[in-house]
Design an enzyme around this catalytic site. Structure first.
Site, short mmCIF file in Angstrom:
data_model
loop_
_atom_site.label_atom_id
_atom_site.label_comp_id
_atom_site.label_asym_id
_atom_site.label_seq_id
_atom_site.Cartn_x
_atom_site.Cartn_y
_atom_site.Cartn_z
N LYS A 154 4.10 -8.18 20.55
CA LYS A 154 4.38 -6.77 20.25
C LYS A 154 5.30 -6.24 21.34
O LYS A 154 4.99 -6.30 22.52
CB LYS A 154 3.09 -5.97 20.22
CG LYS A 154 3.31 -4.47 20.03
CD LYS A 154 2.01 -3.72 19.88
CE LYS A 154 2.27 -2.23 19.77
NZ LYS A 154 1.02 -1.47 19.61
N LYS A 175 5.83 -7.81 15.95
CA LYS A 175 6.04 -6.38 15.71
C LYS A 175 7.00 -5.82 16.72
O LYS A 175 6.81 -6.10 17.90
CB LYS A 175 4.68 -5.68 15.83
CG LYS A 175 4.74 -4.19 15.72
CD LYS A 175 3.37 -3.64 15.98
CE LYS A 175 3.47 -2.14 15.97
NZ LYS A 175 2.23 -1.52 16.31
C1 PBG Z 1 -0.94 1.44 18.85
C2 PBG Z 1 0.04 1.10 17.81
C3 PBG Z 1 1.36 1.52 17.70
C4 PBG Z 1 1.81 1.07 16.47
C5 PBG Z 1 0.77 0.37 15.89
N1 PBG Z 1 -0.31 0.38 16.73
C6 PBG Z 1 2.18 2.38 18.56
C7 PBG Z 1 2.51 1.99 19.91
O1 PBG Z 1 2.23 0.90 20.38
O2 PBG Z 1 3.06 2.87 20.58
C8 PBG Z 1 3.16 1.32 15.89
C9 PBG Z 1 3.25 1.27 14.41
C10 PBG Z 1 4.46 1.89 13.83
O3 PBG Z 1 5.39 2.31 14.52
O4 PBG Z 1 4.49 1.95 12.59
N2 PBG Z 1 -1.10 0.60 19.88
#
Ligand code: PBG
Length: 343
Positions: free
Chosen positions: A197, A250
């Site tokens: 991520k 992601k």
């Molecule tokens: C939380 C999380 C996030 C997303 C999914 N889980 C945001 C982040 O890490 O700031 C993003 C999902 C999206 O942008 O659709 N940890």
């Protein structure tokens, strides 16, 4: 004069019948996971300004979306919670009456066959908006956070979640969650790990949806540097070792090389998250008439599948499933669920 070269690739592109026959990647609604945002209350459905077509809802309204997910025959839903109160350690995350826990119970009661996955992270629940607890000097405390994530995951499993998806990016969370779930009698609950991520600008609209913008700093001390690919494979290998069942990359669209590399390297079930910014950019350009929104939606999804994703978390889940279903009923298209070929 030399004969023309016998190979002509355009032969296999001449008609939709030929194109359909030689198409390499097909989408199926079962691949789509639909993210939903739930909070307390009743009859509550509030649009998210930066994500047209996406809402925060109360549990009763969420049930209507769950019904749509069932009707569209998509793969499942992924729940994010917005709690009534936030504190330093995000204690609402394991509240037995918190929005996600209540939502899981209600959805599983009404639609036992629907796959319900929960997001496991602290950022929606902490007052500072970081994905874990803080040390005295404001760093995110990795190992202290693991204990809290375990409480959250167990609360979700207890409520009946079919799968948990930790998105916090703490080190060793997969091993820790696996052990905690096993010890509590949830050895059968799979973990979908947000293995690679990235610290991405494409999460912008989500932070409005989940009300999870950090009040100071950013997430770069725990999420990955967008410049790194080899490091993604280290993250992935570690999560596999620790017992991850499904891996995730992601965001998706800007990270297709990572999706392909993880698929090649592991062969494990692989999910990609087409995040809020990817969704909203397509929506916004389509609203202005600058692109064909439906074609861009389907093209973005088939590209993610082509790169190697088995599952795709997408805010387009219902709309894309509807496009596929419509194609199934076109009389001249004999097979189901082909991807869009021509306009
Ligand atoms: C939380 C999380 C996030 C997303 C999914 N889980 C945001 C982040 O890490 O700031 C993003 C999902 C999206 O942008 O659709 N940890």
């Amino acid at each position: 004069m030399a004969r023309p070269h016998p190979v002509r690739l355009r032969r296999l592109r001449r008609t939709e019948a030929i194109r359909r026959a030689v198409r390499e990647t097909r989408l199926d609604p079962a691949q789509f996971i639909w993210p939903l945002f739930v909070r307390s209350g009743e009859g509550f459905r509030q649009p998210i300004g930066s994500m047209p077509g996406v809402y925060q809802t109360s549990v009763d309204e969420l049930l209507k979306d769950a019904q749509r997910a069932v009707d569209a025959k998509i793969g499942g839903i992924l729940l994010f919670g917005i709690p009534d109160t936030k504190d330093d350690i995000g204690s609402s995350a394991w509240d037995p009456h918190g929005p996600v826990v209540e939502a899981v119970r209600a959805v599983k009661r009404a639609f036992p066959q629907l796959l319900v996955i929960t997001d496991v992270c602290m950022c929606e629940y902490t007052s500072h908006g970081h994905c874990g607890v803080l040390t005295a000097d404001g760093d995110v405390d990795n190992d202290a956070t693991l204990l809290l994530l375990a409480k959250e995951a167990i609360a979700h499993a207890e409520a009946g979640a079919d799968m948990v998806a930790p998105s916090d990016m703490m080190d060793h969370r997969i091993g820790h969650l696996r052990e905690a779930l096993d010890d509590e009698g949830y050895a059968h609950v799979p973990i979908m790990s947000y293995a690679a991520k990235y610290a991405s600008a494409f999460y912008g609209p989500f932070r409005e949806a989940a009300e999870s913008t950090p009040t100071f700093g950013d997430r770069r001390s725990y999420q990955m540097d967008p410049a790194n690919a080899r490091e993604a494979l280290r993250e992935v290998r570690l999560d596999v070792e620790e017992g991850a069942d499904i891996l995730m990359v992601k965001p998706a669209g800007a990270y297709l090389d990572i999706i392909a590399a993880v698929k090649r390297e592991t062969g494990l079930p692989l999910c990609a998250y087409q995040v809020s910014g990817e969704y909203s950019m397509i929506k916004a350009a389509a609203e202005r008439g600058w692109i064909d929104g439906e074609r861009a939606m389907m093209e973005s999804l088939v590209a993610i599948a082509r790169a190697g994703a088995d599952l795709i978390i997408t805010y387009f889940a219902i709309d894309a499933a509807a496009v596929l279903a419509r194609r199934c009923t076109i009389p001249e298209s004999a097979t189901c669920c082909t991807i869009p070929g021509t306009t």
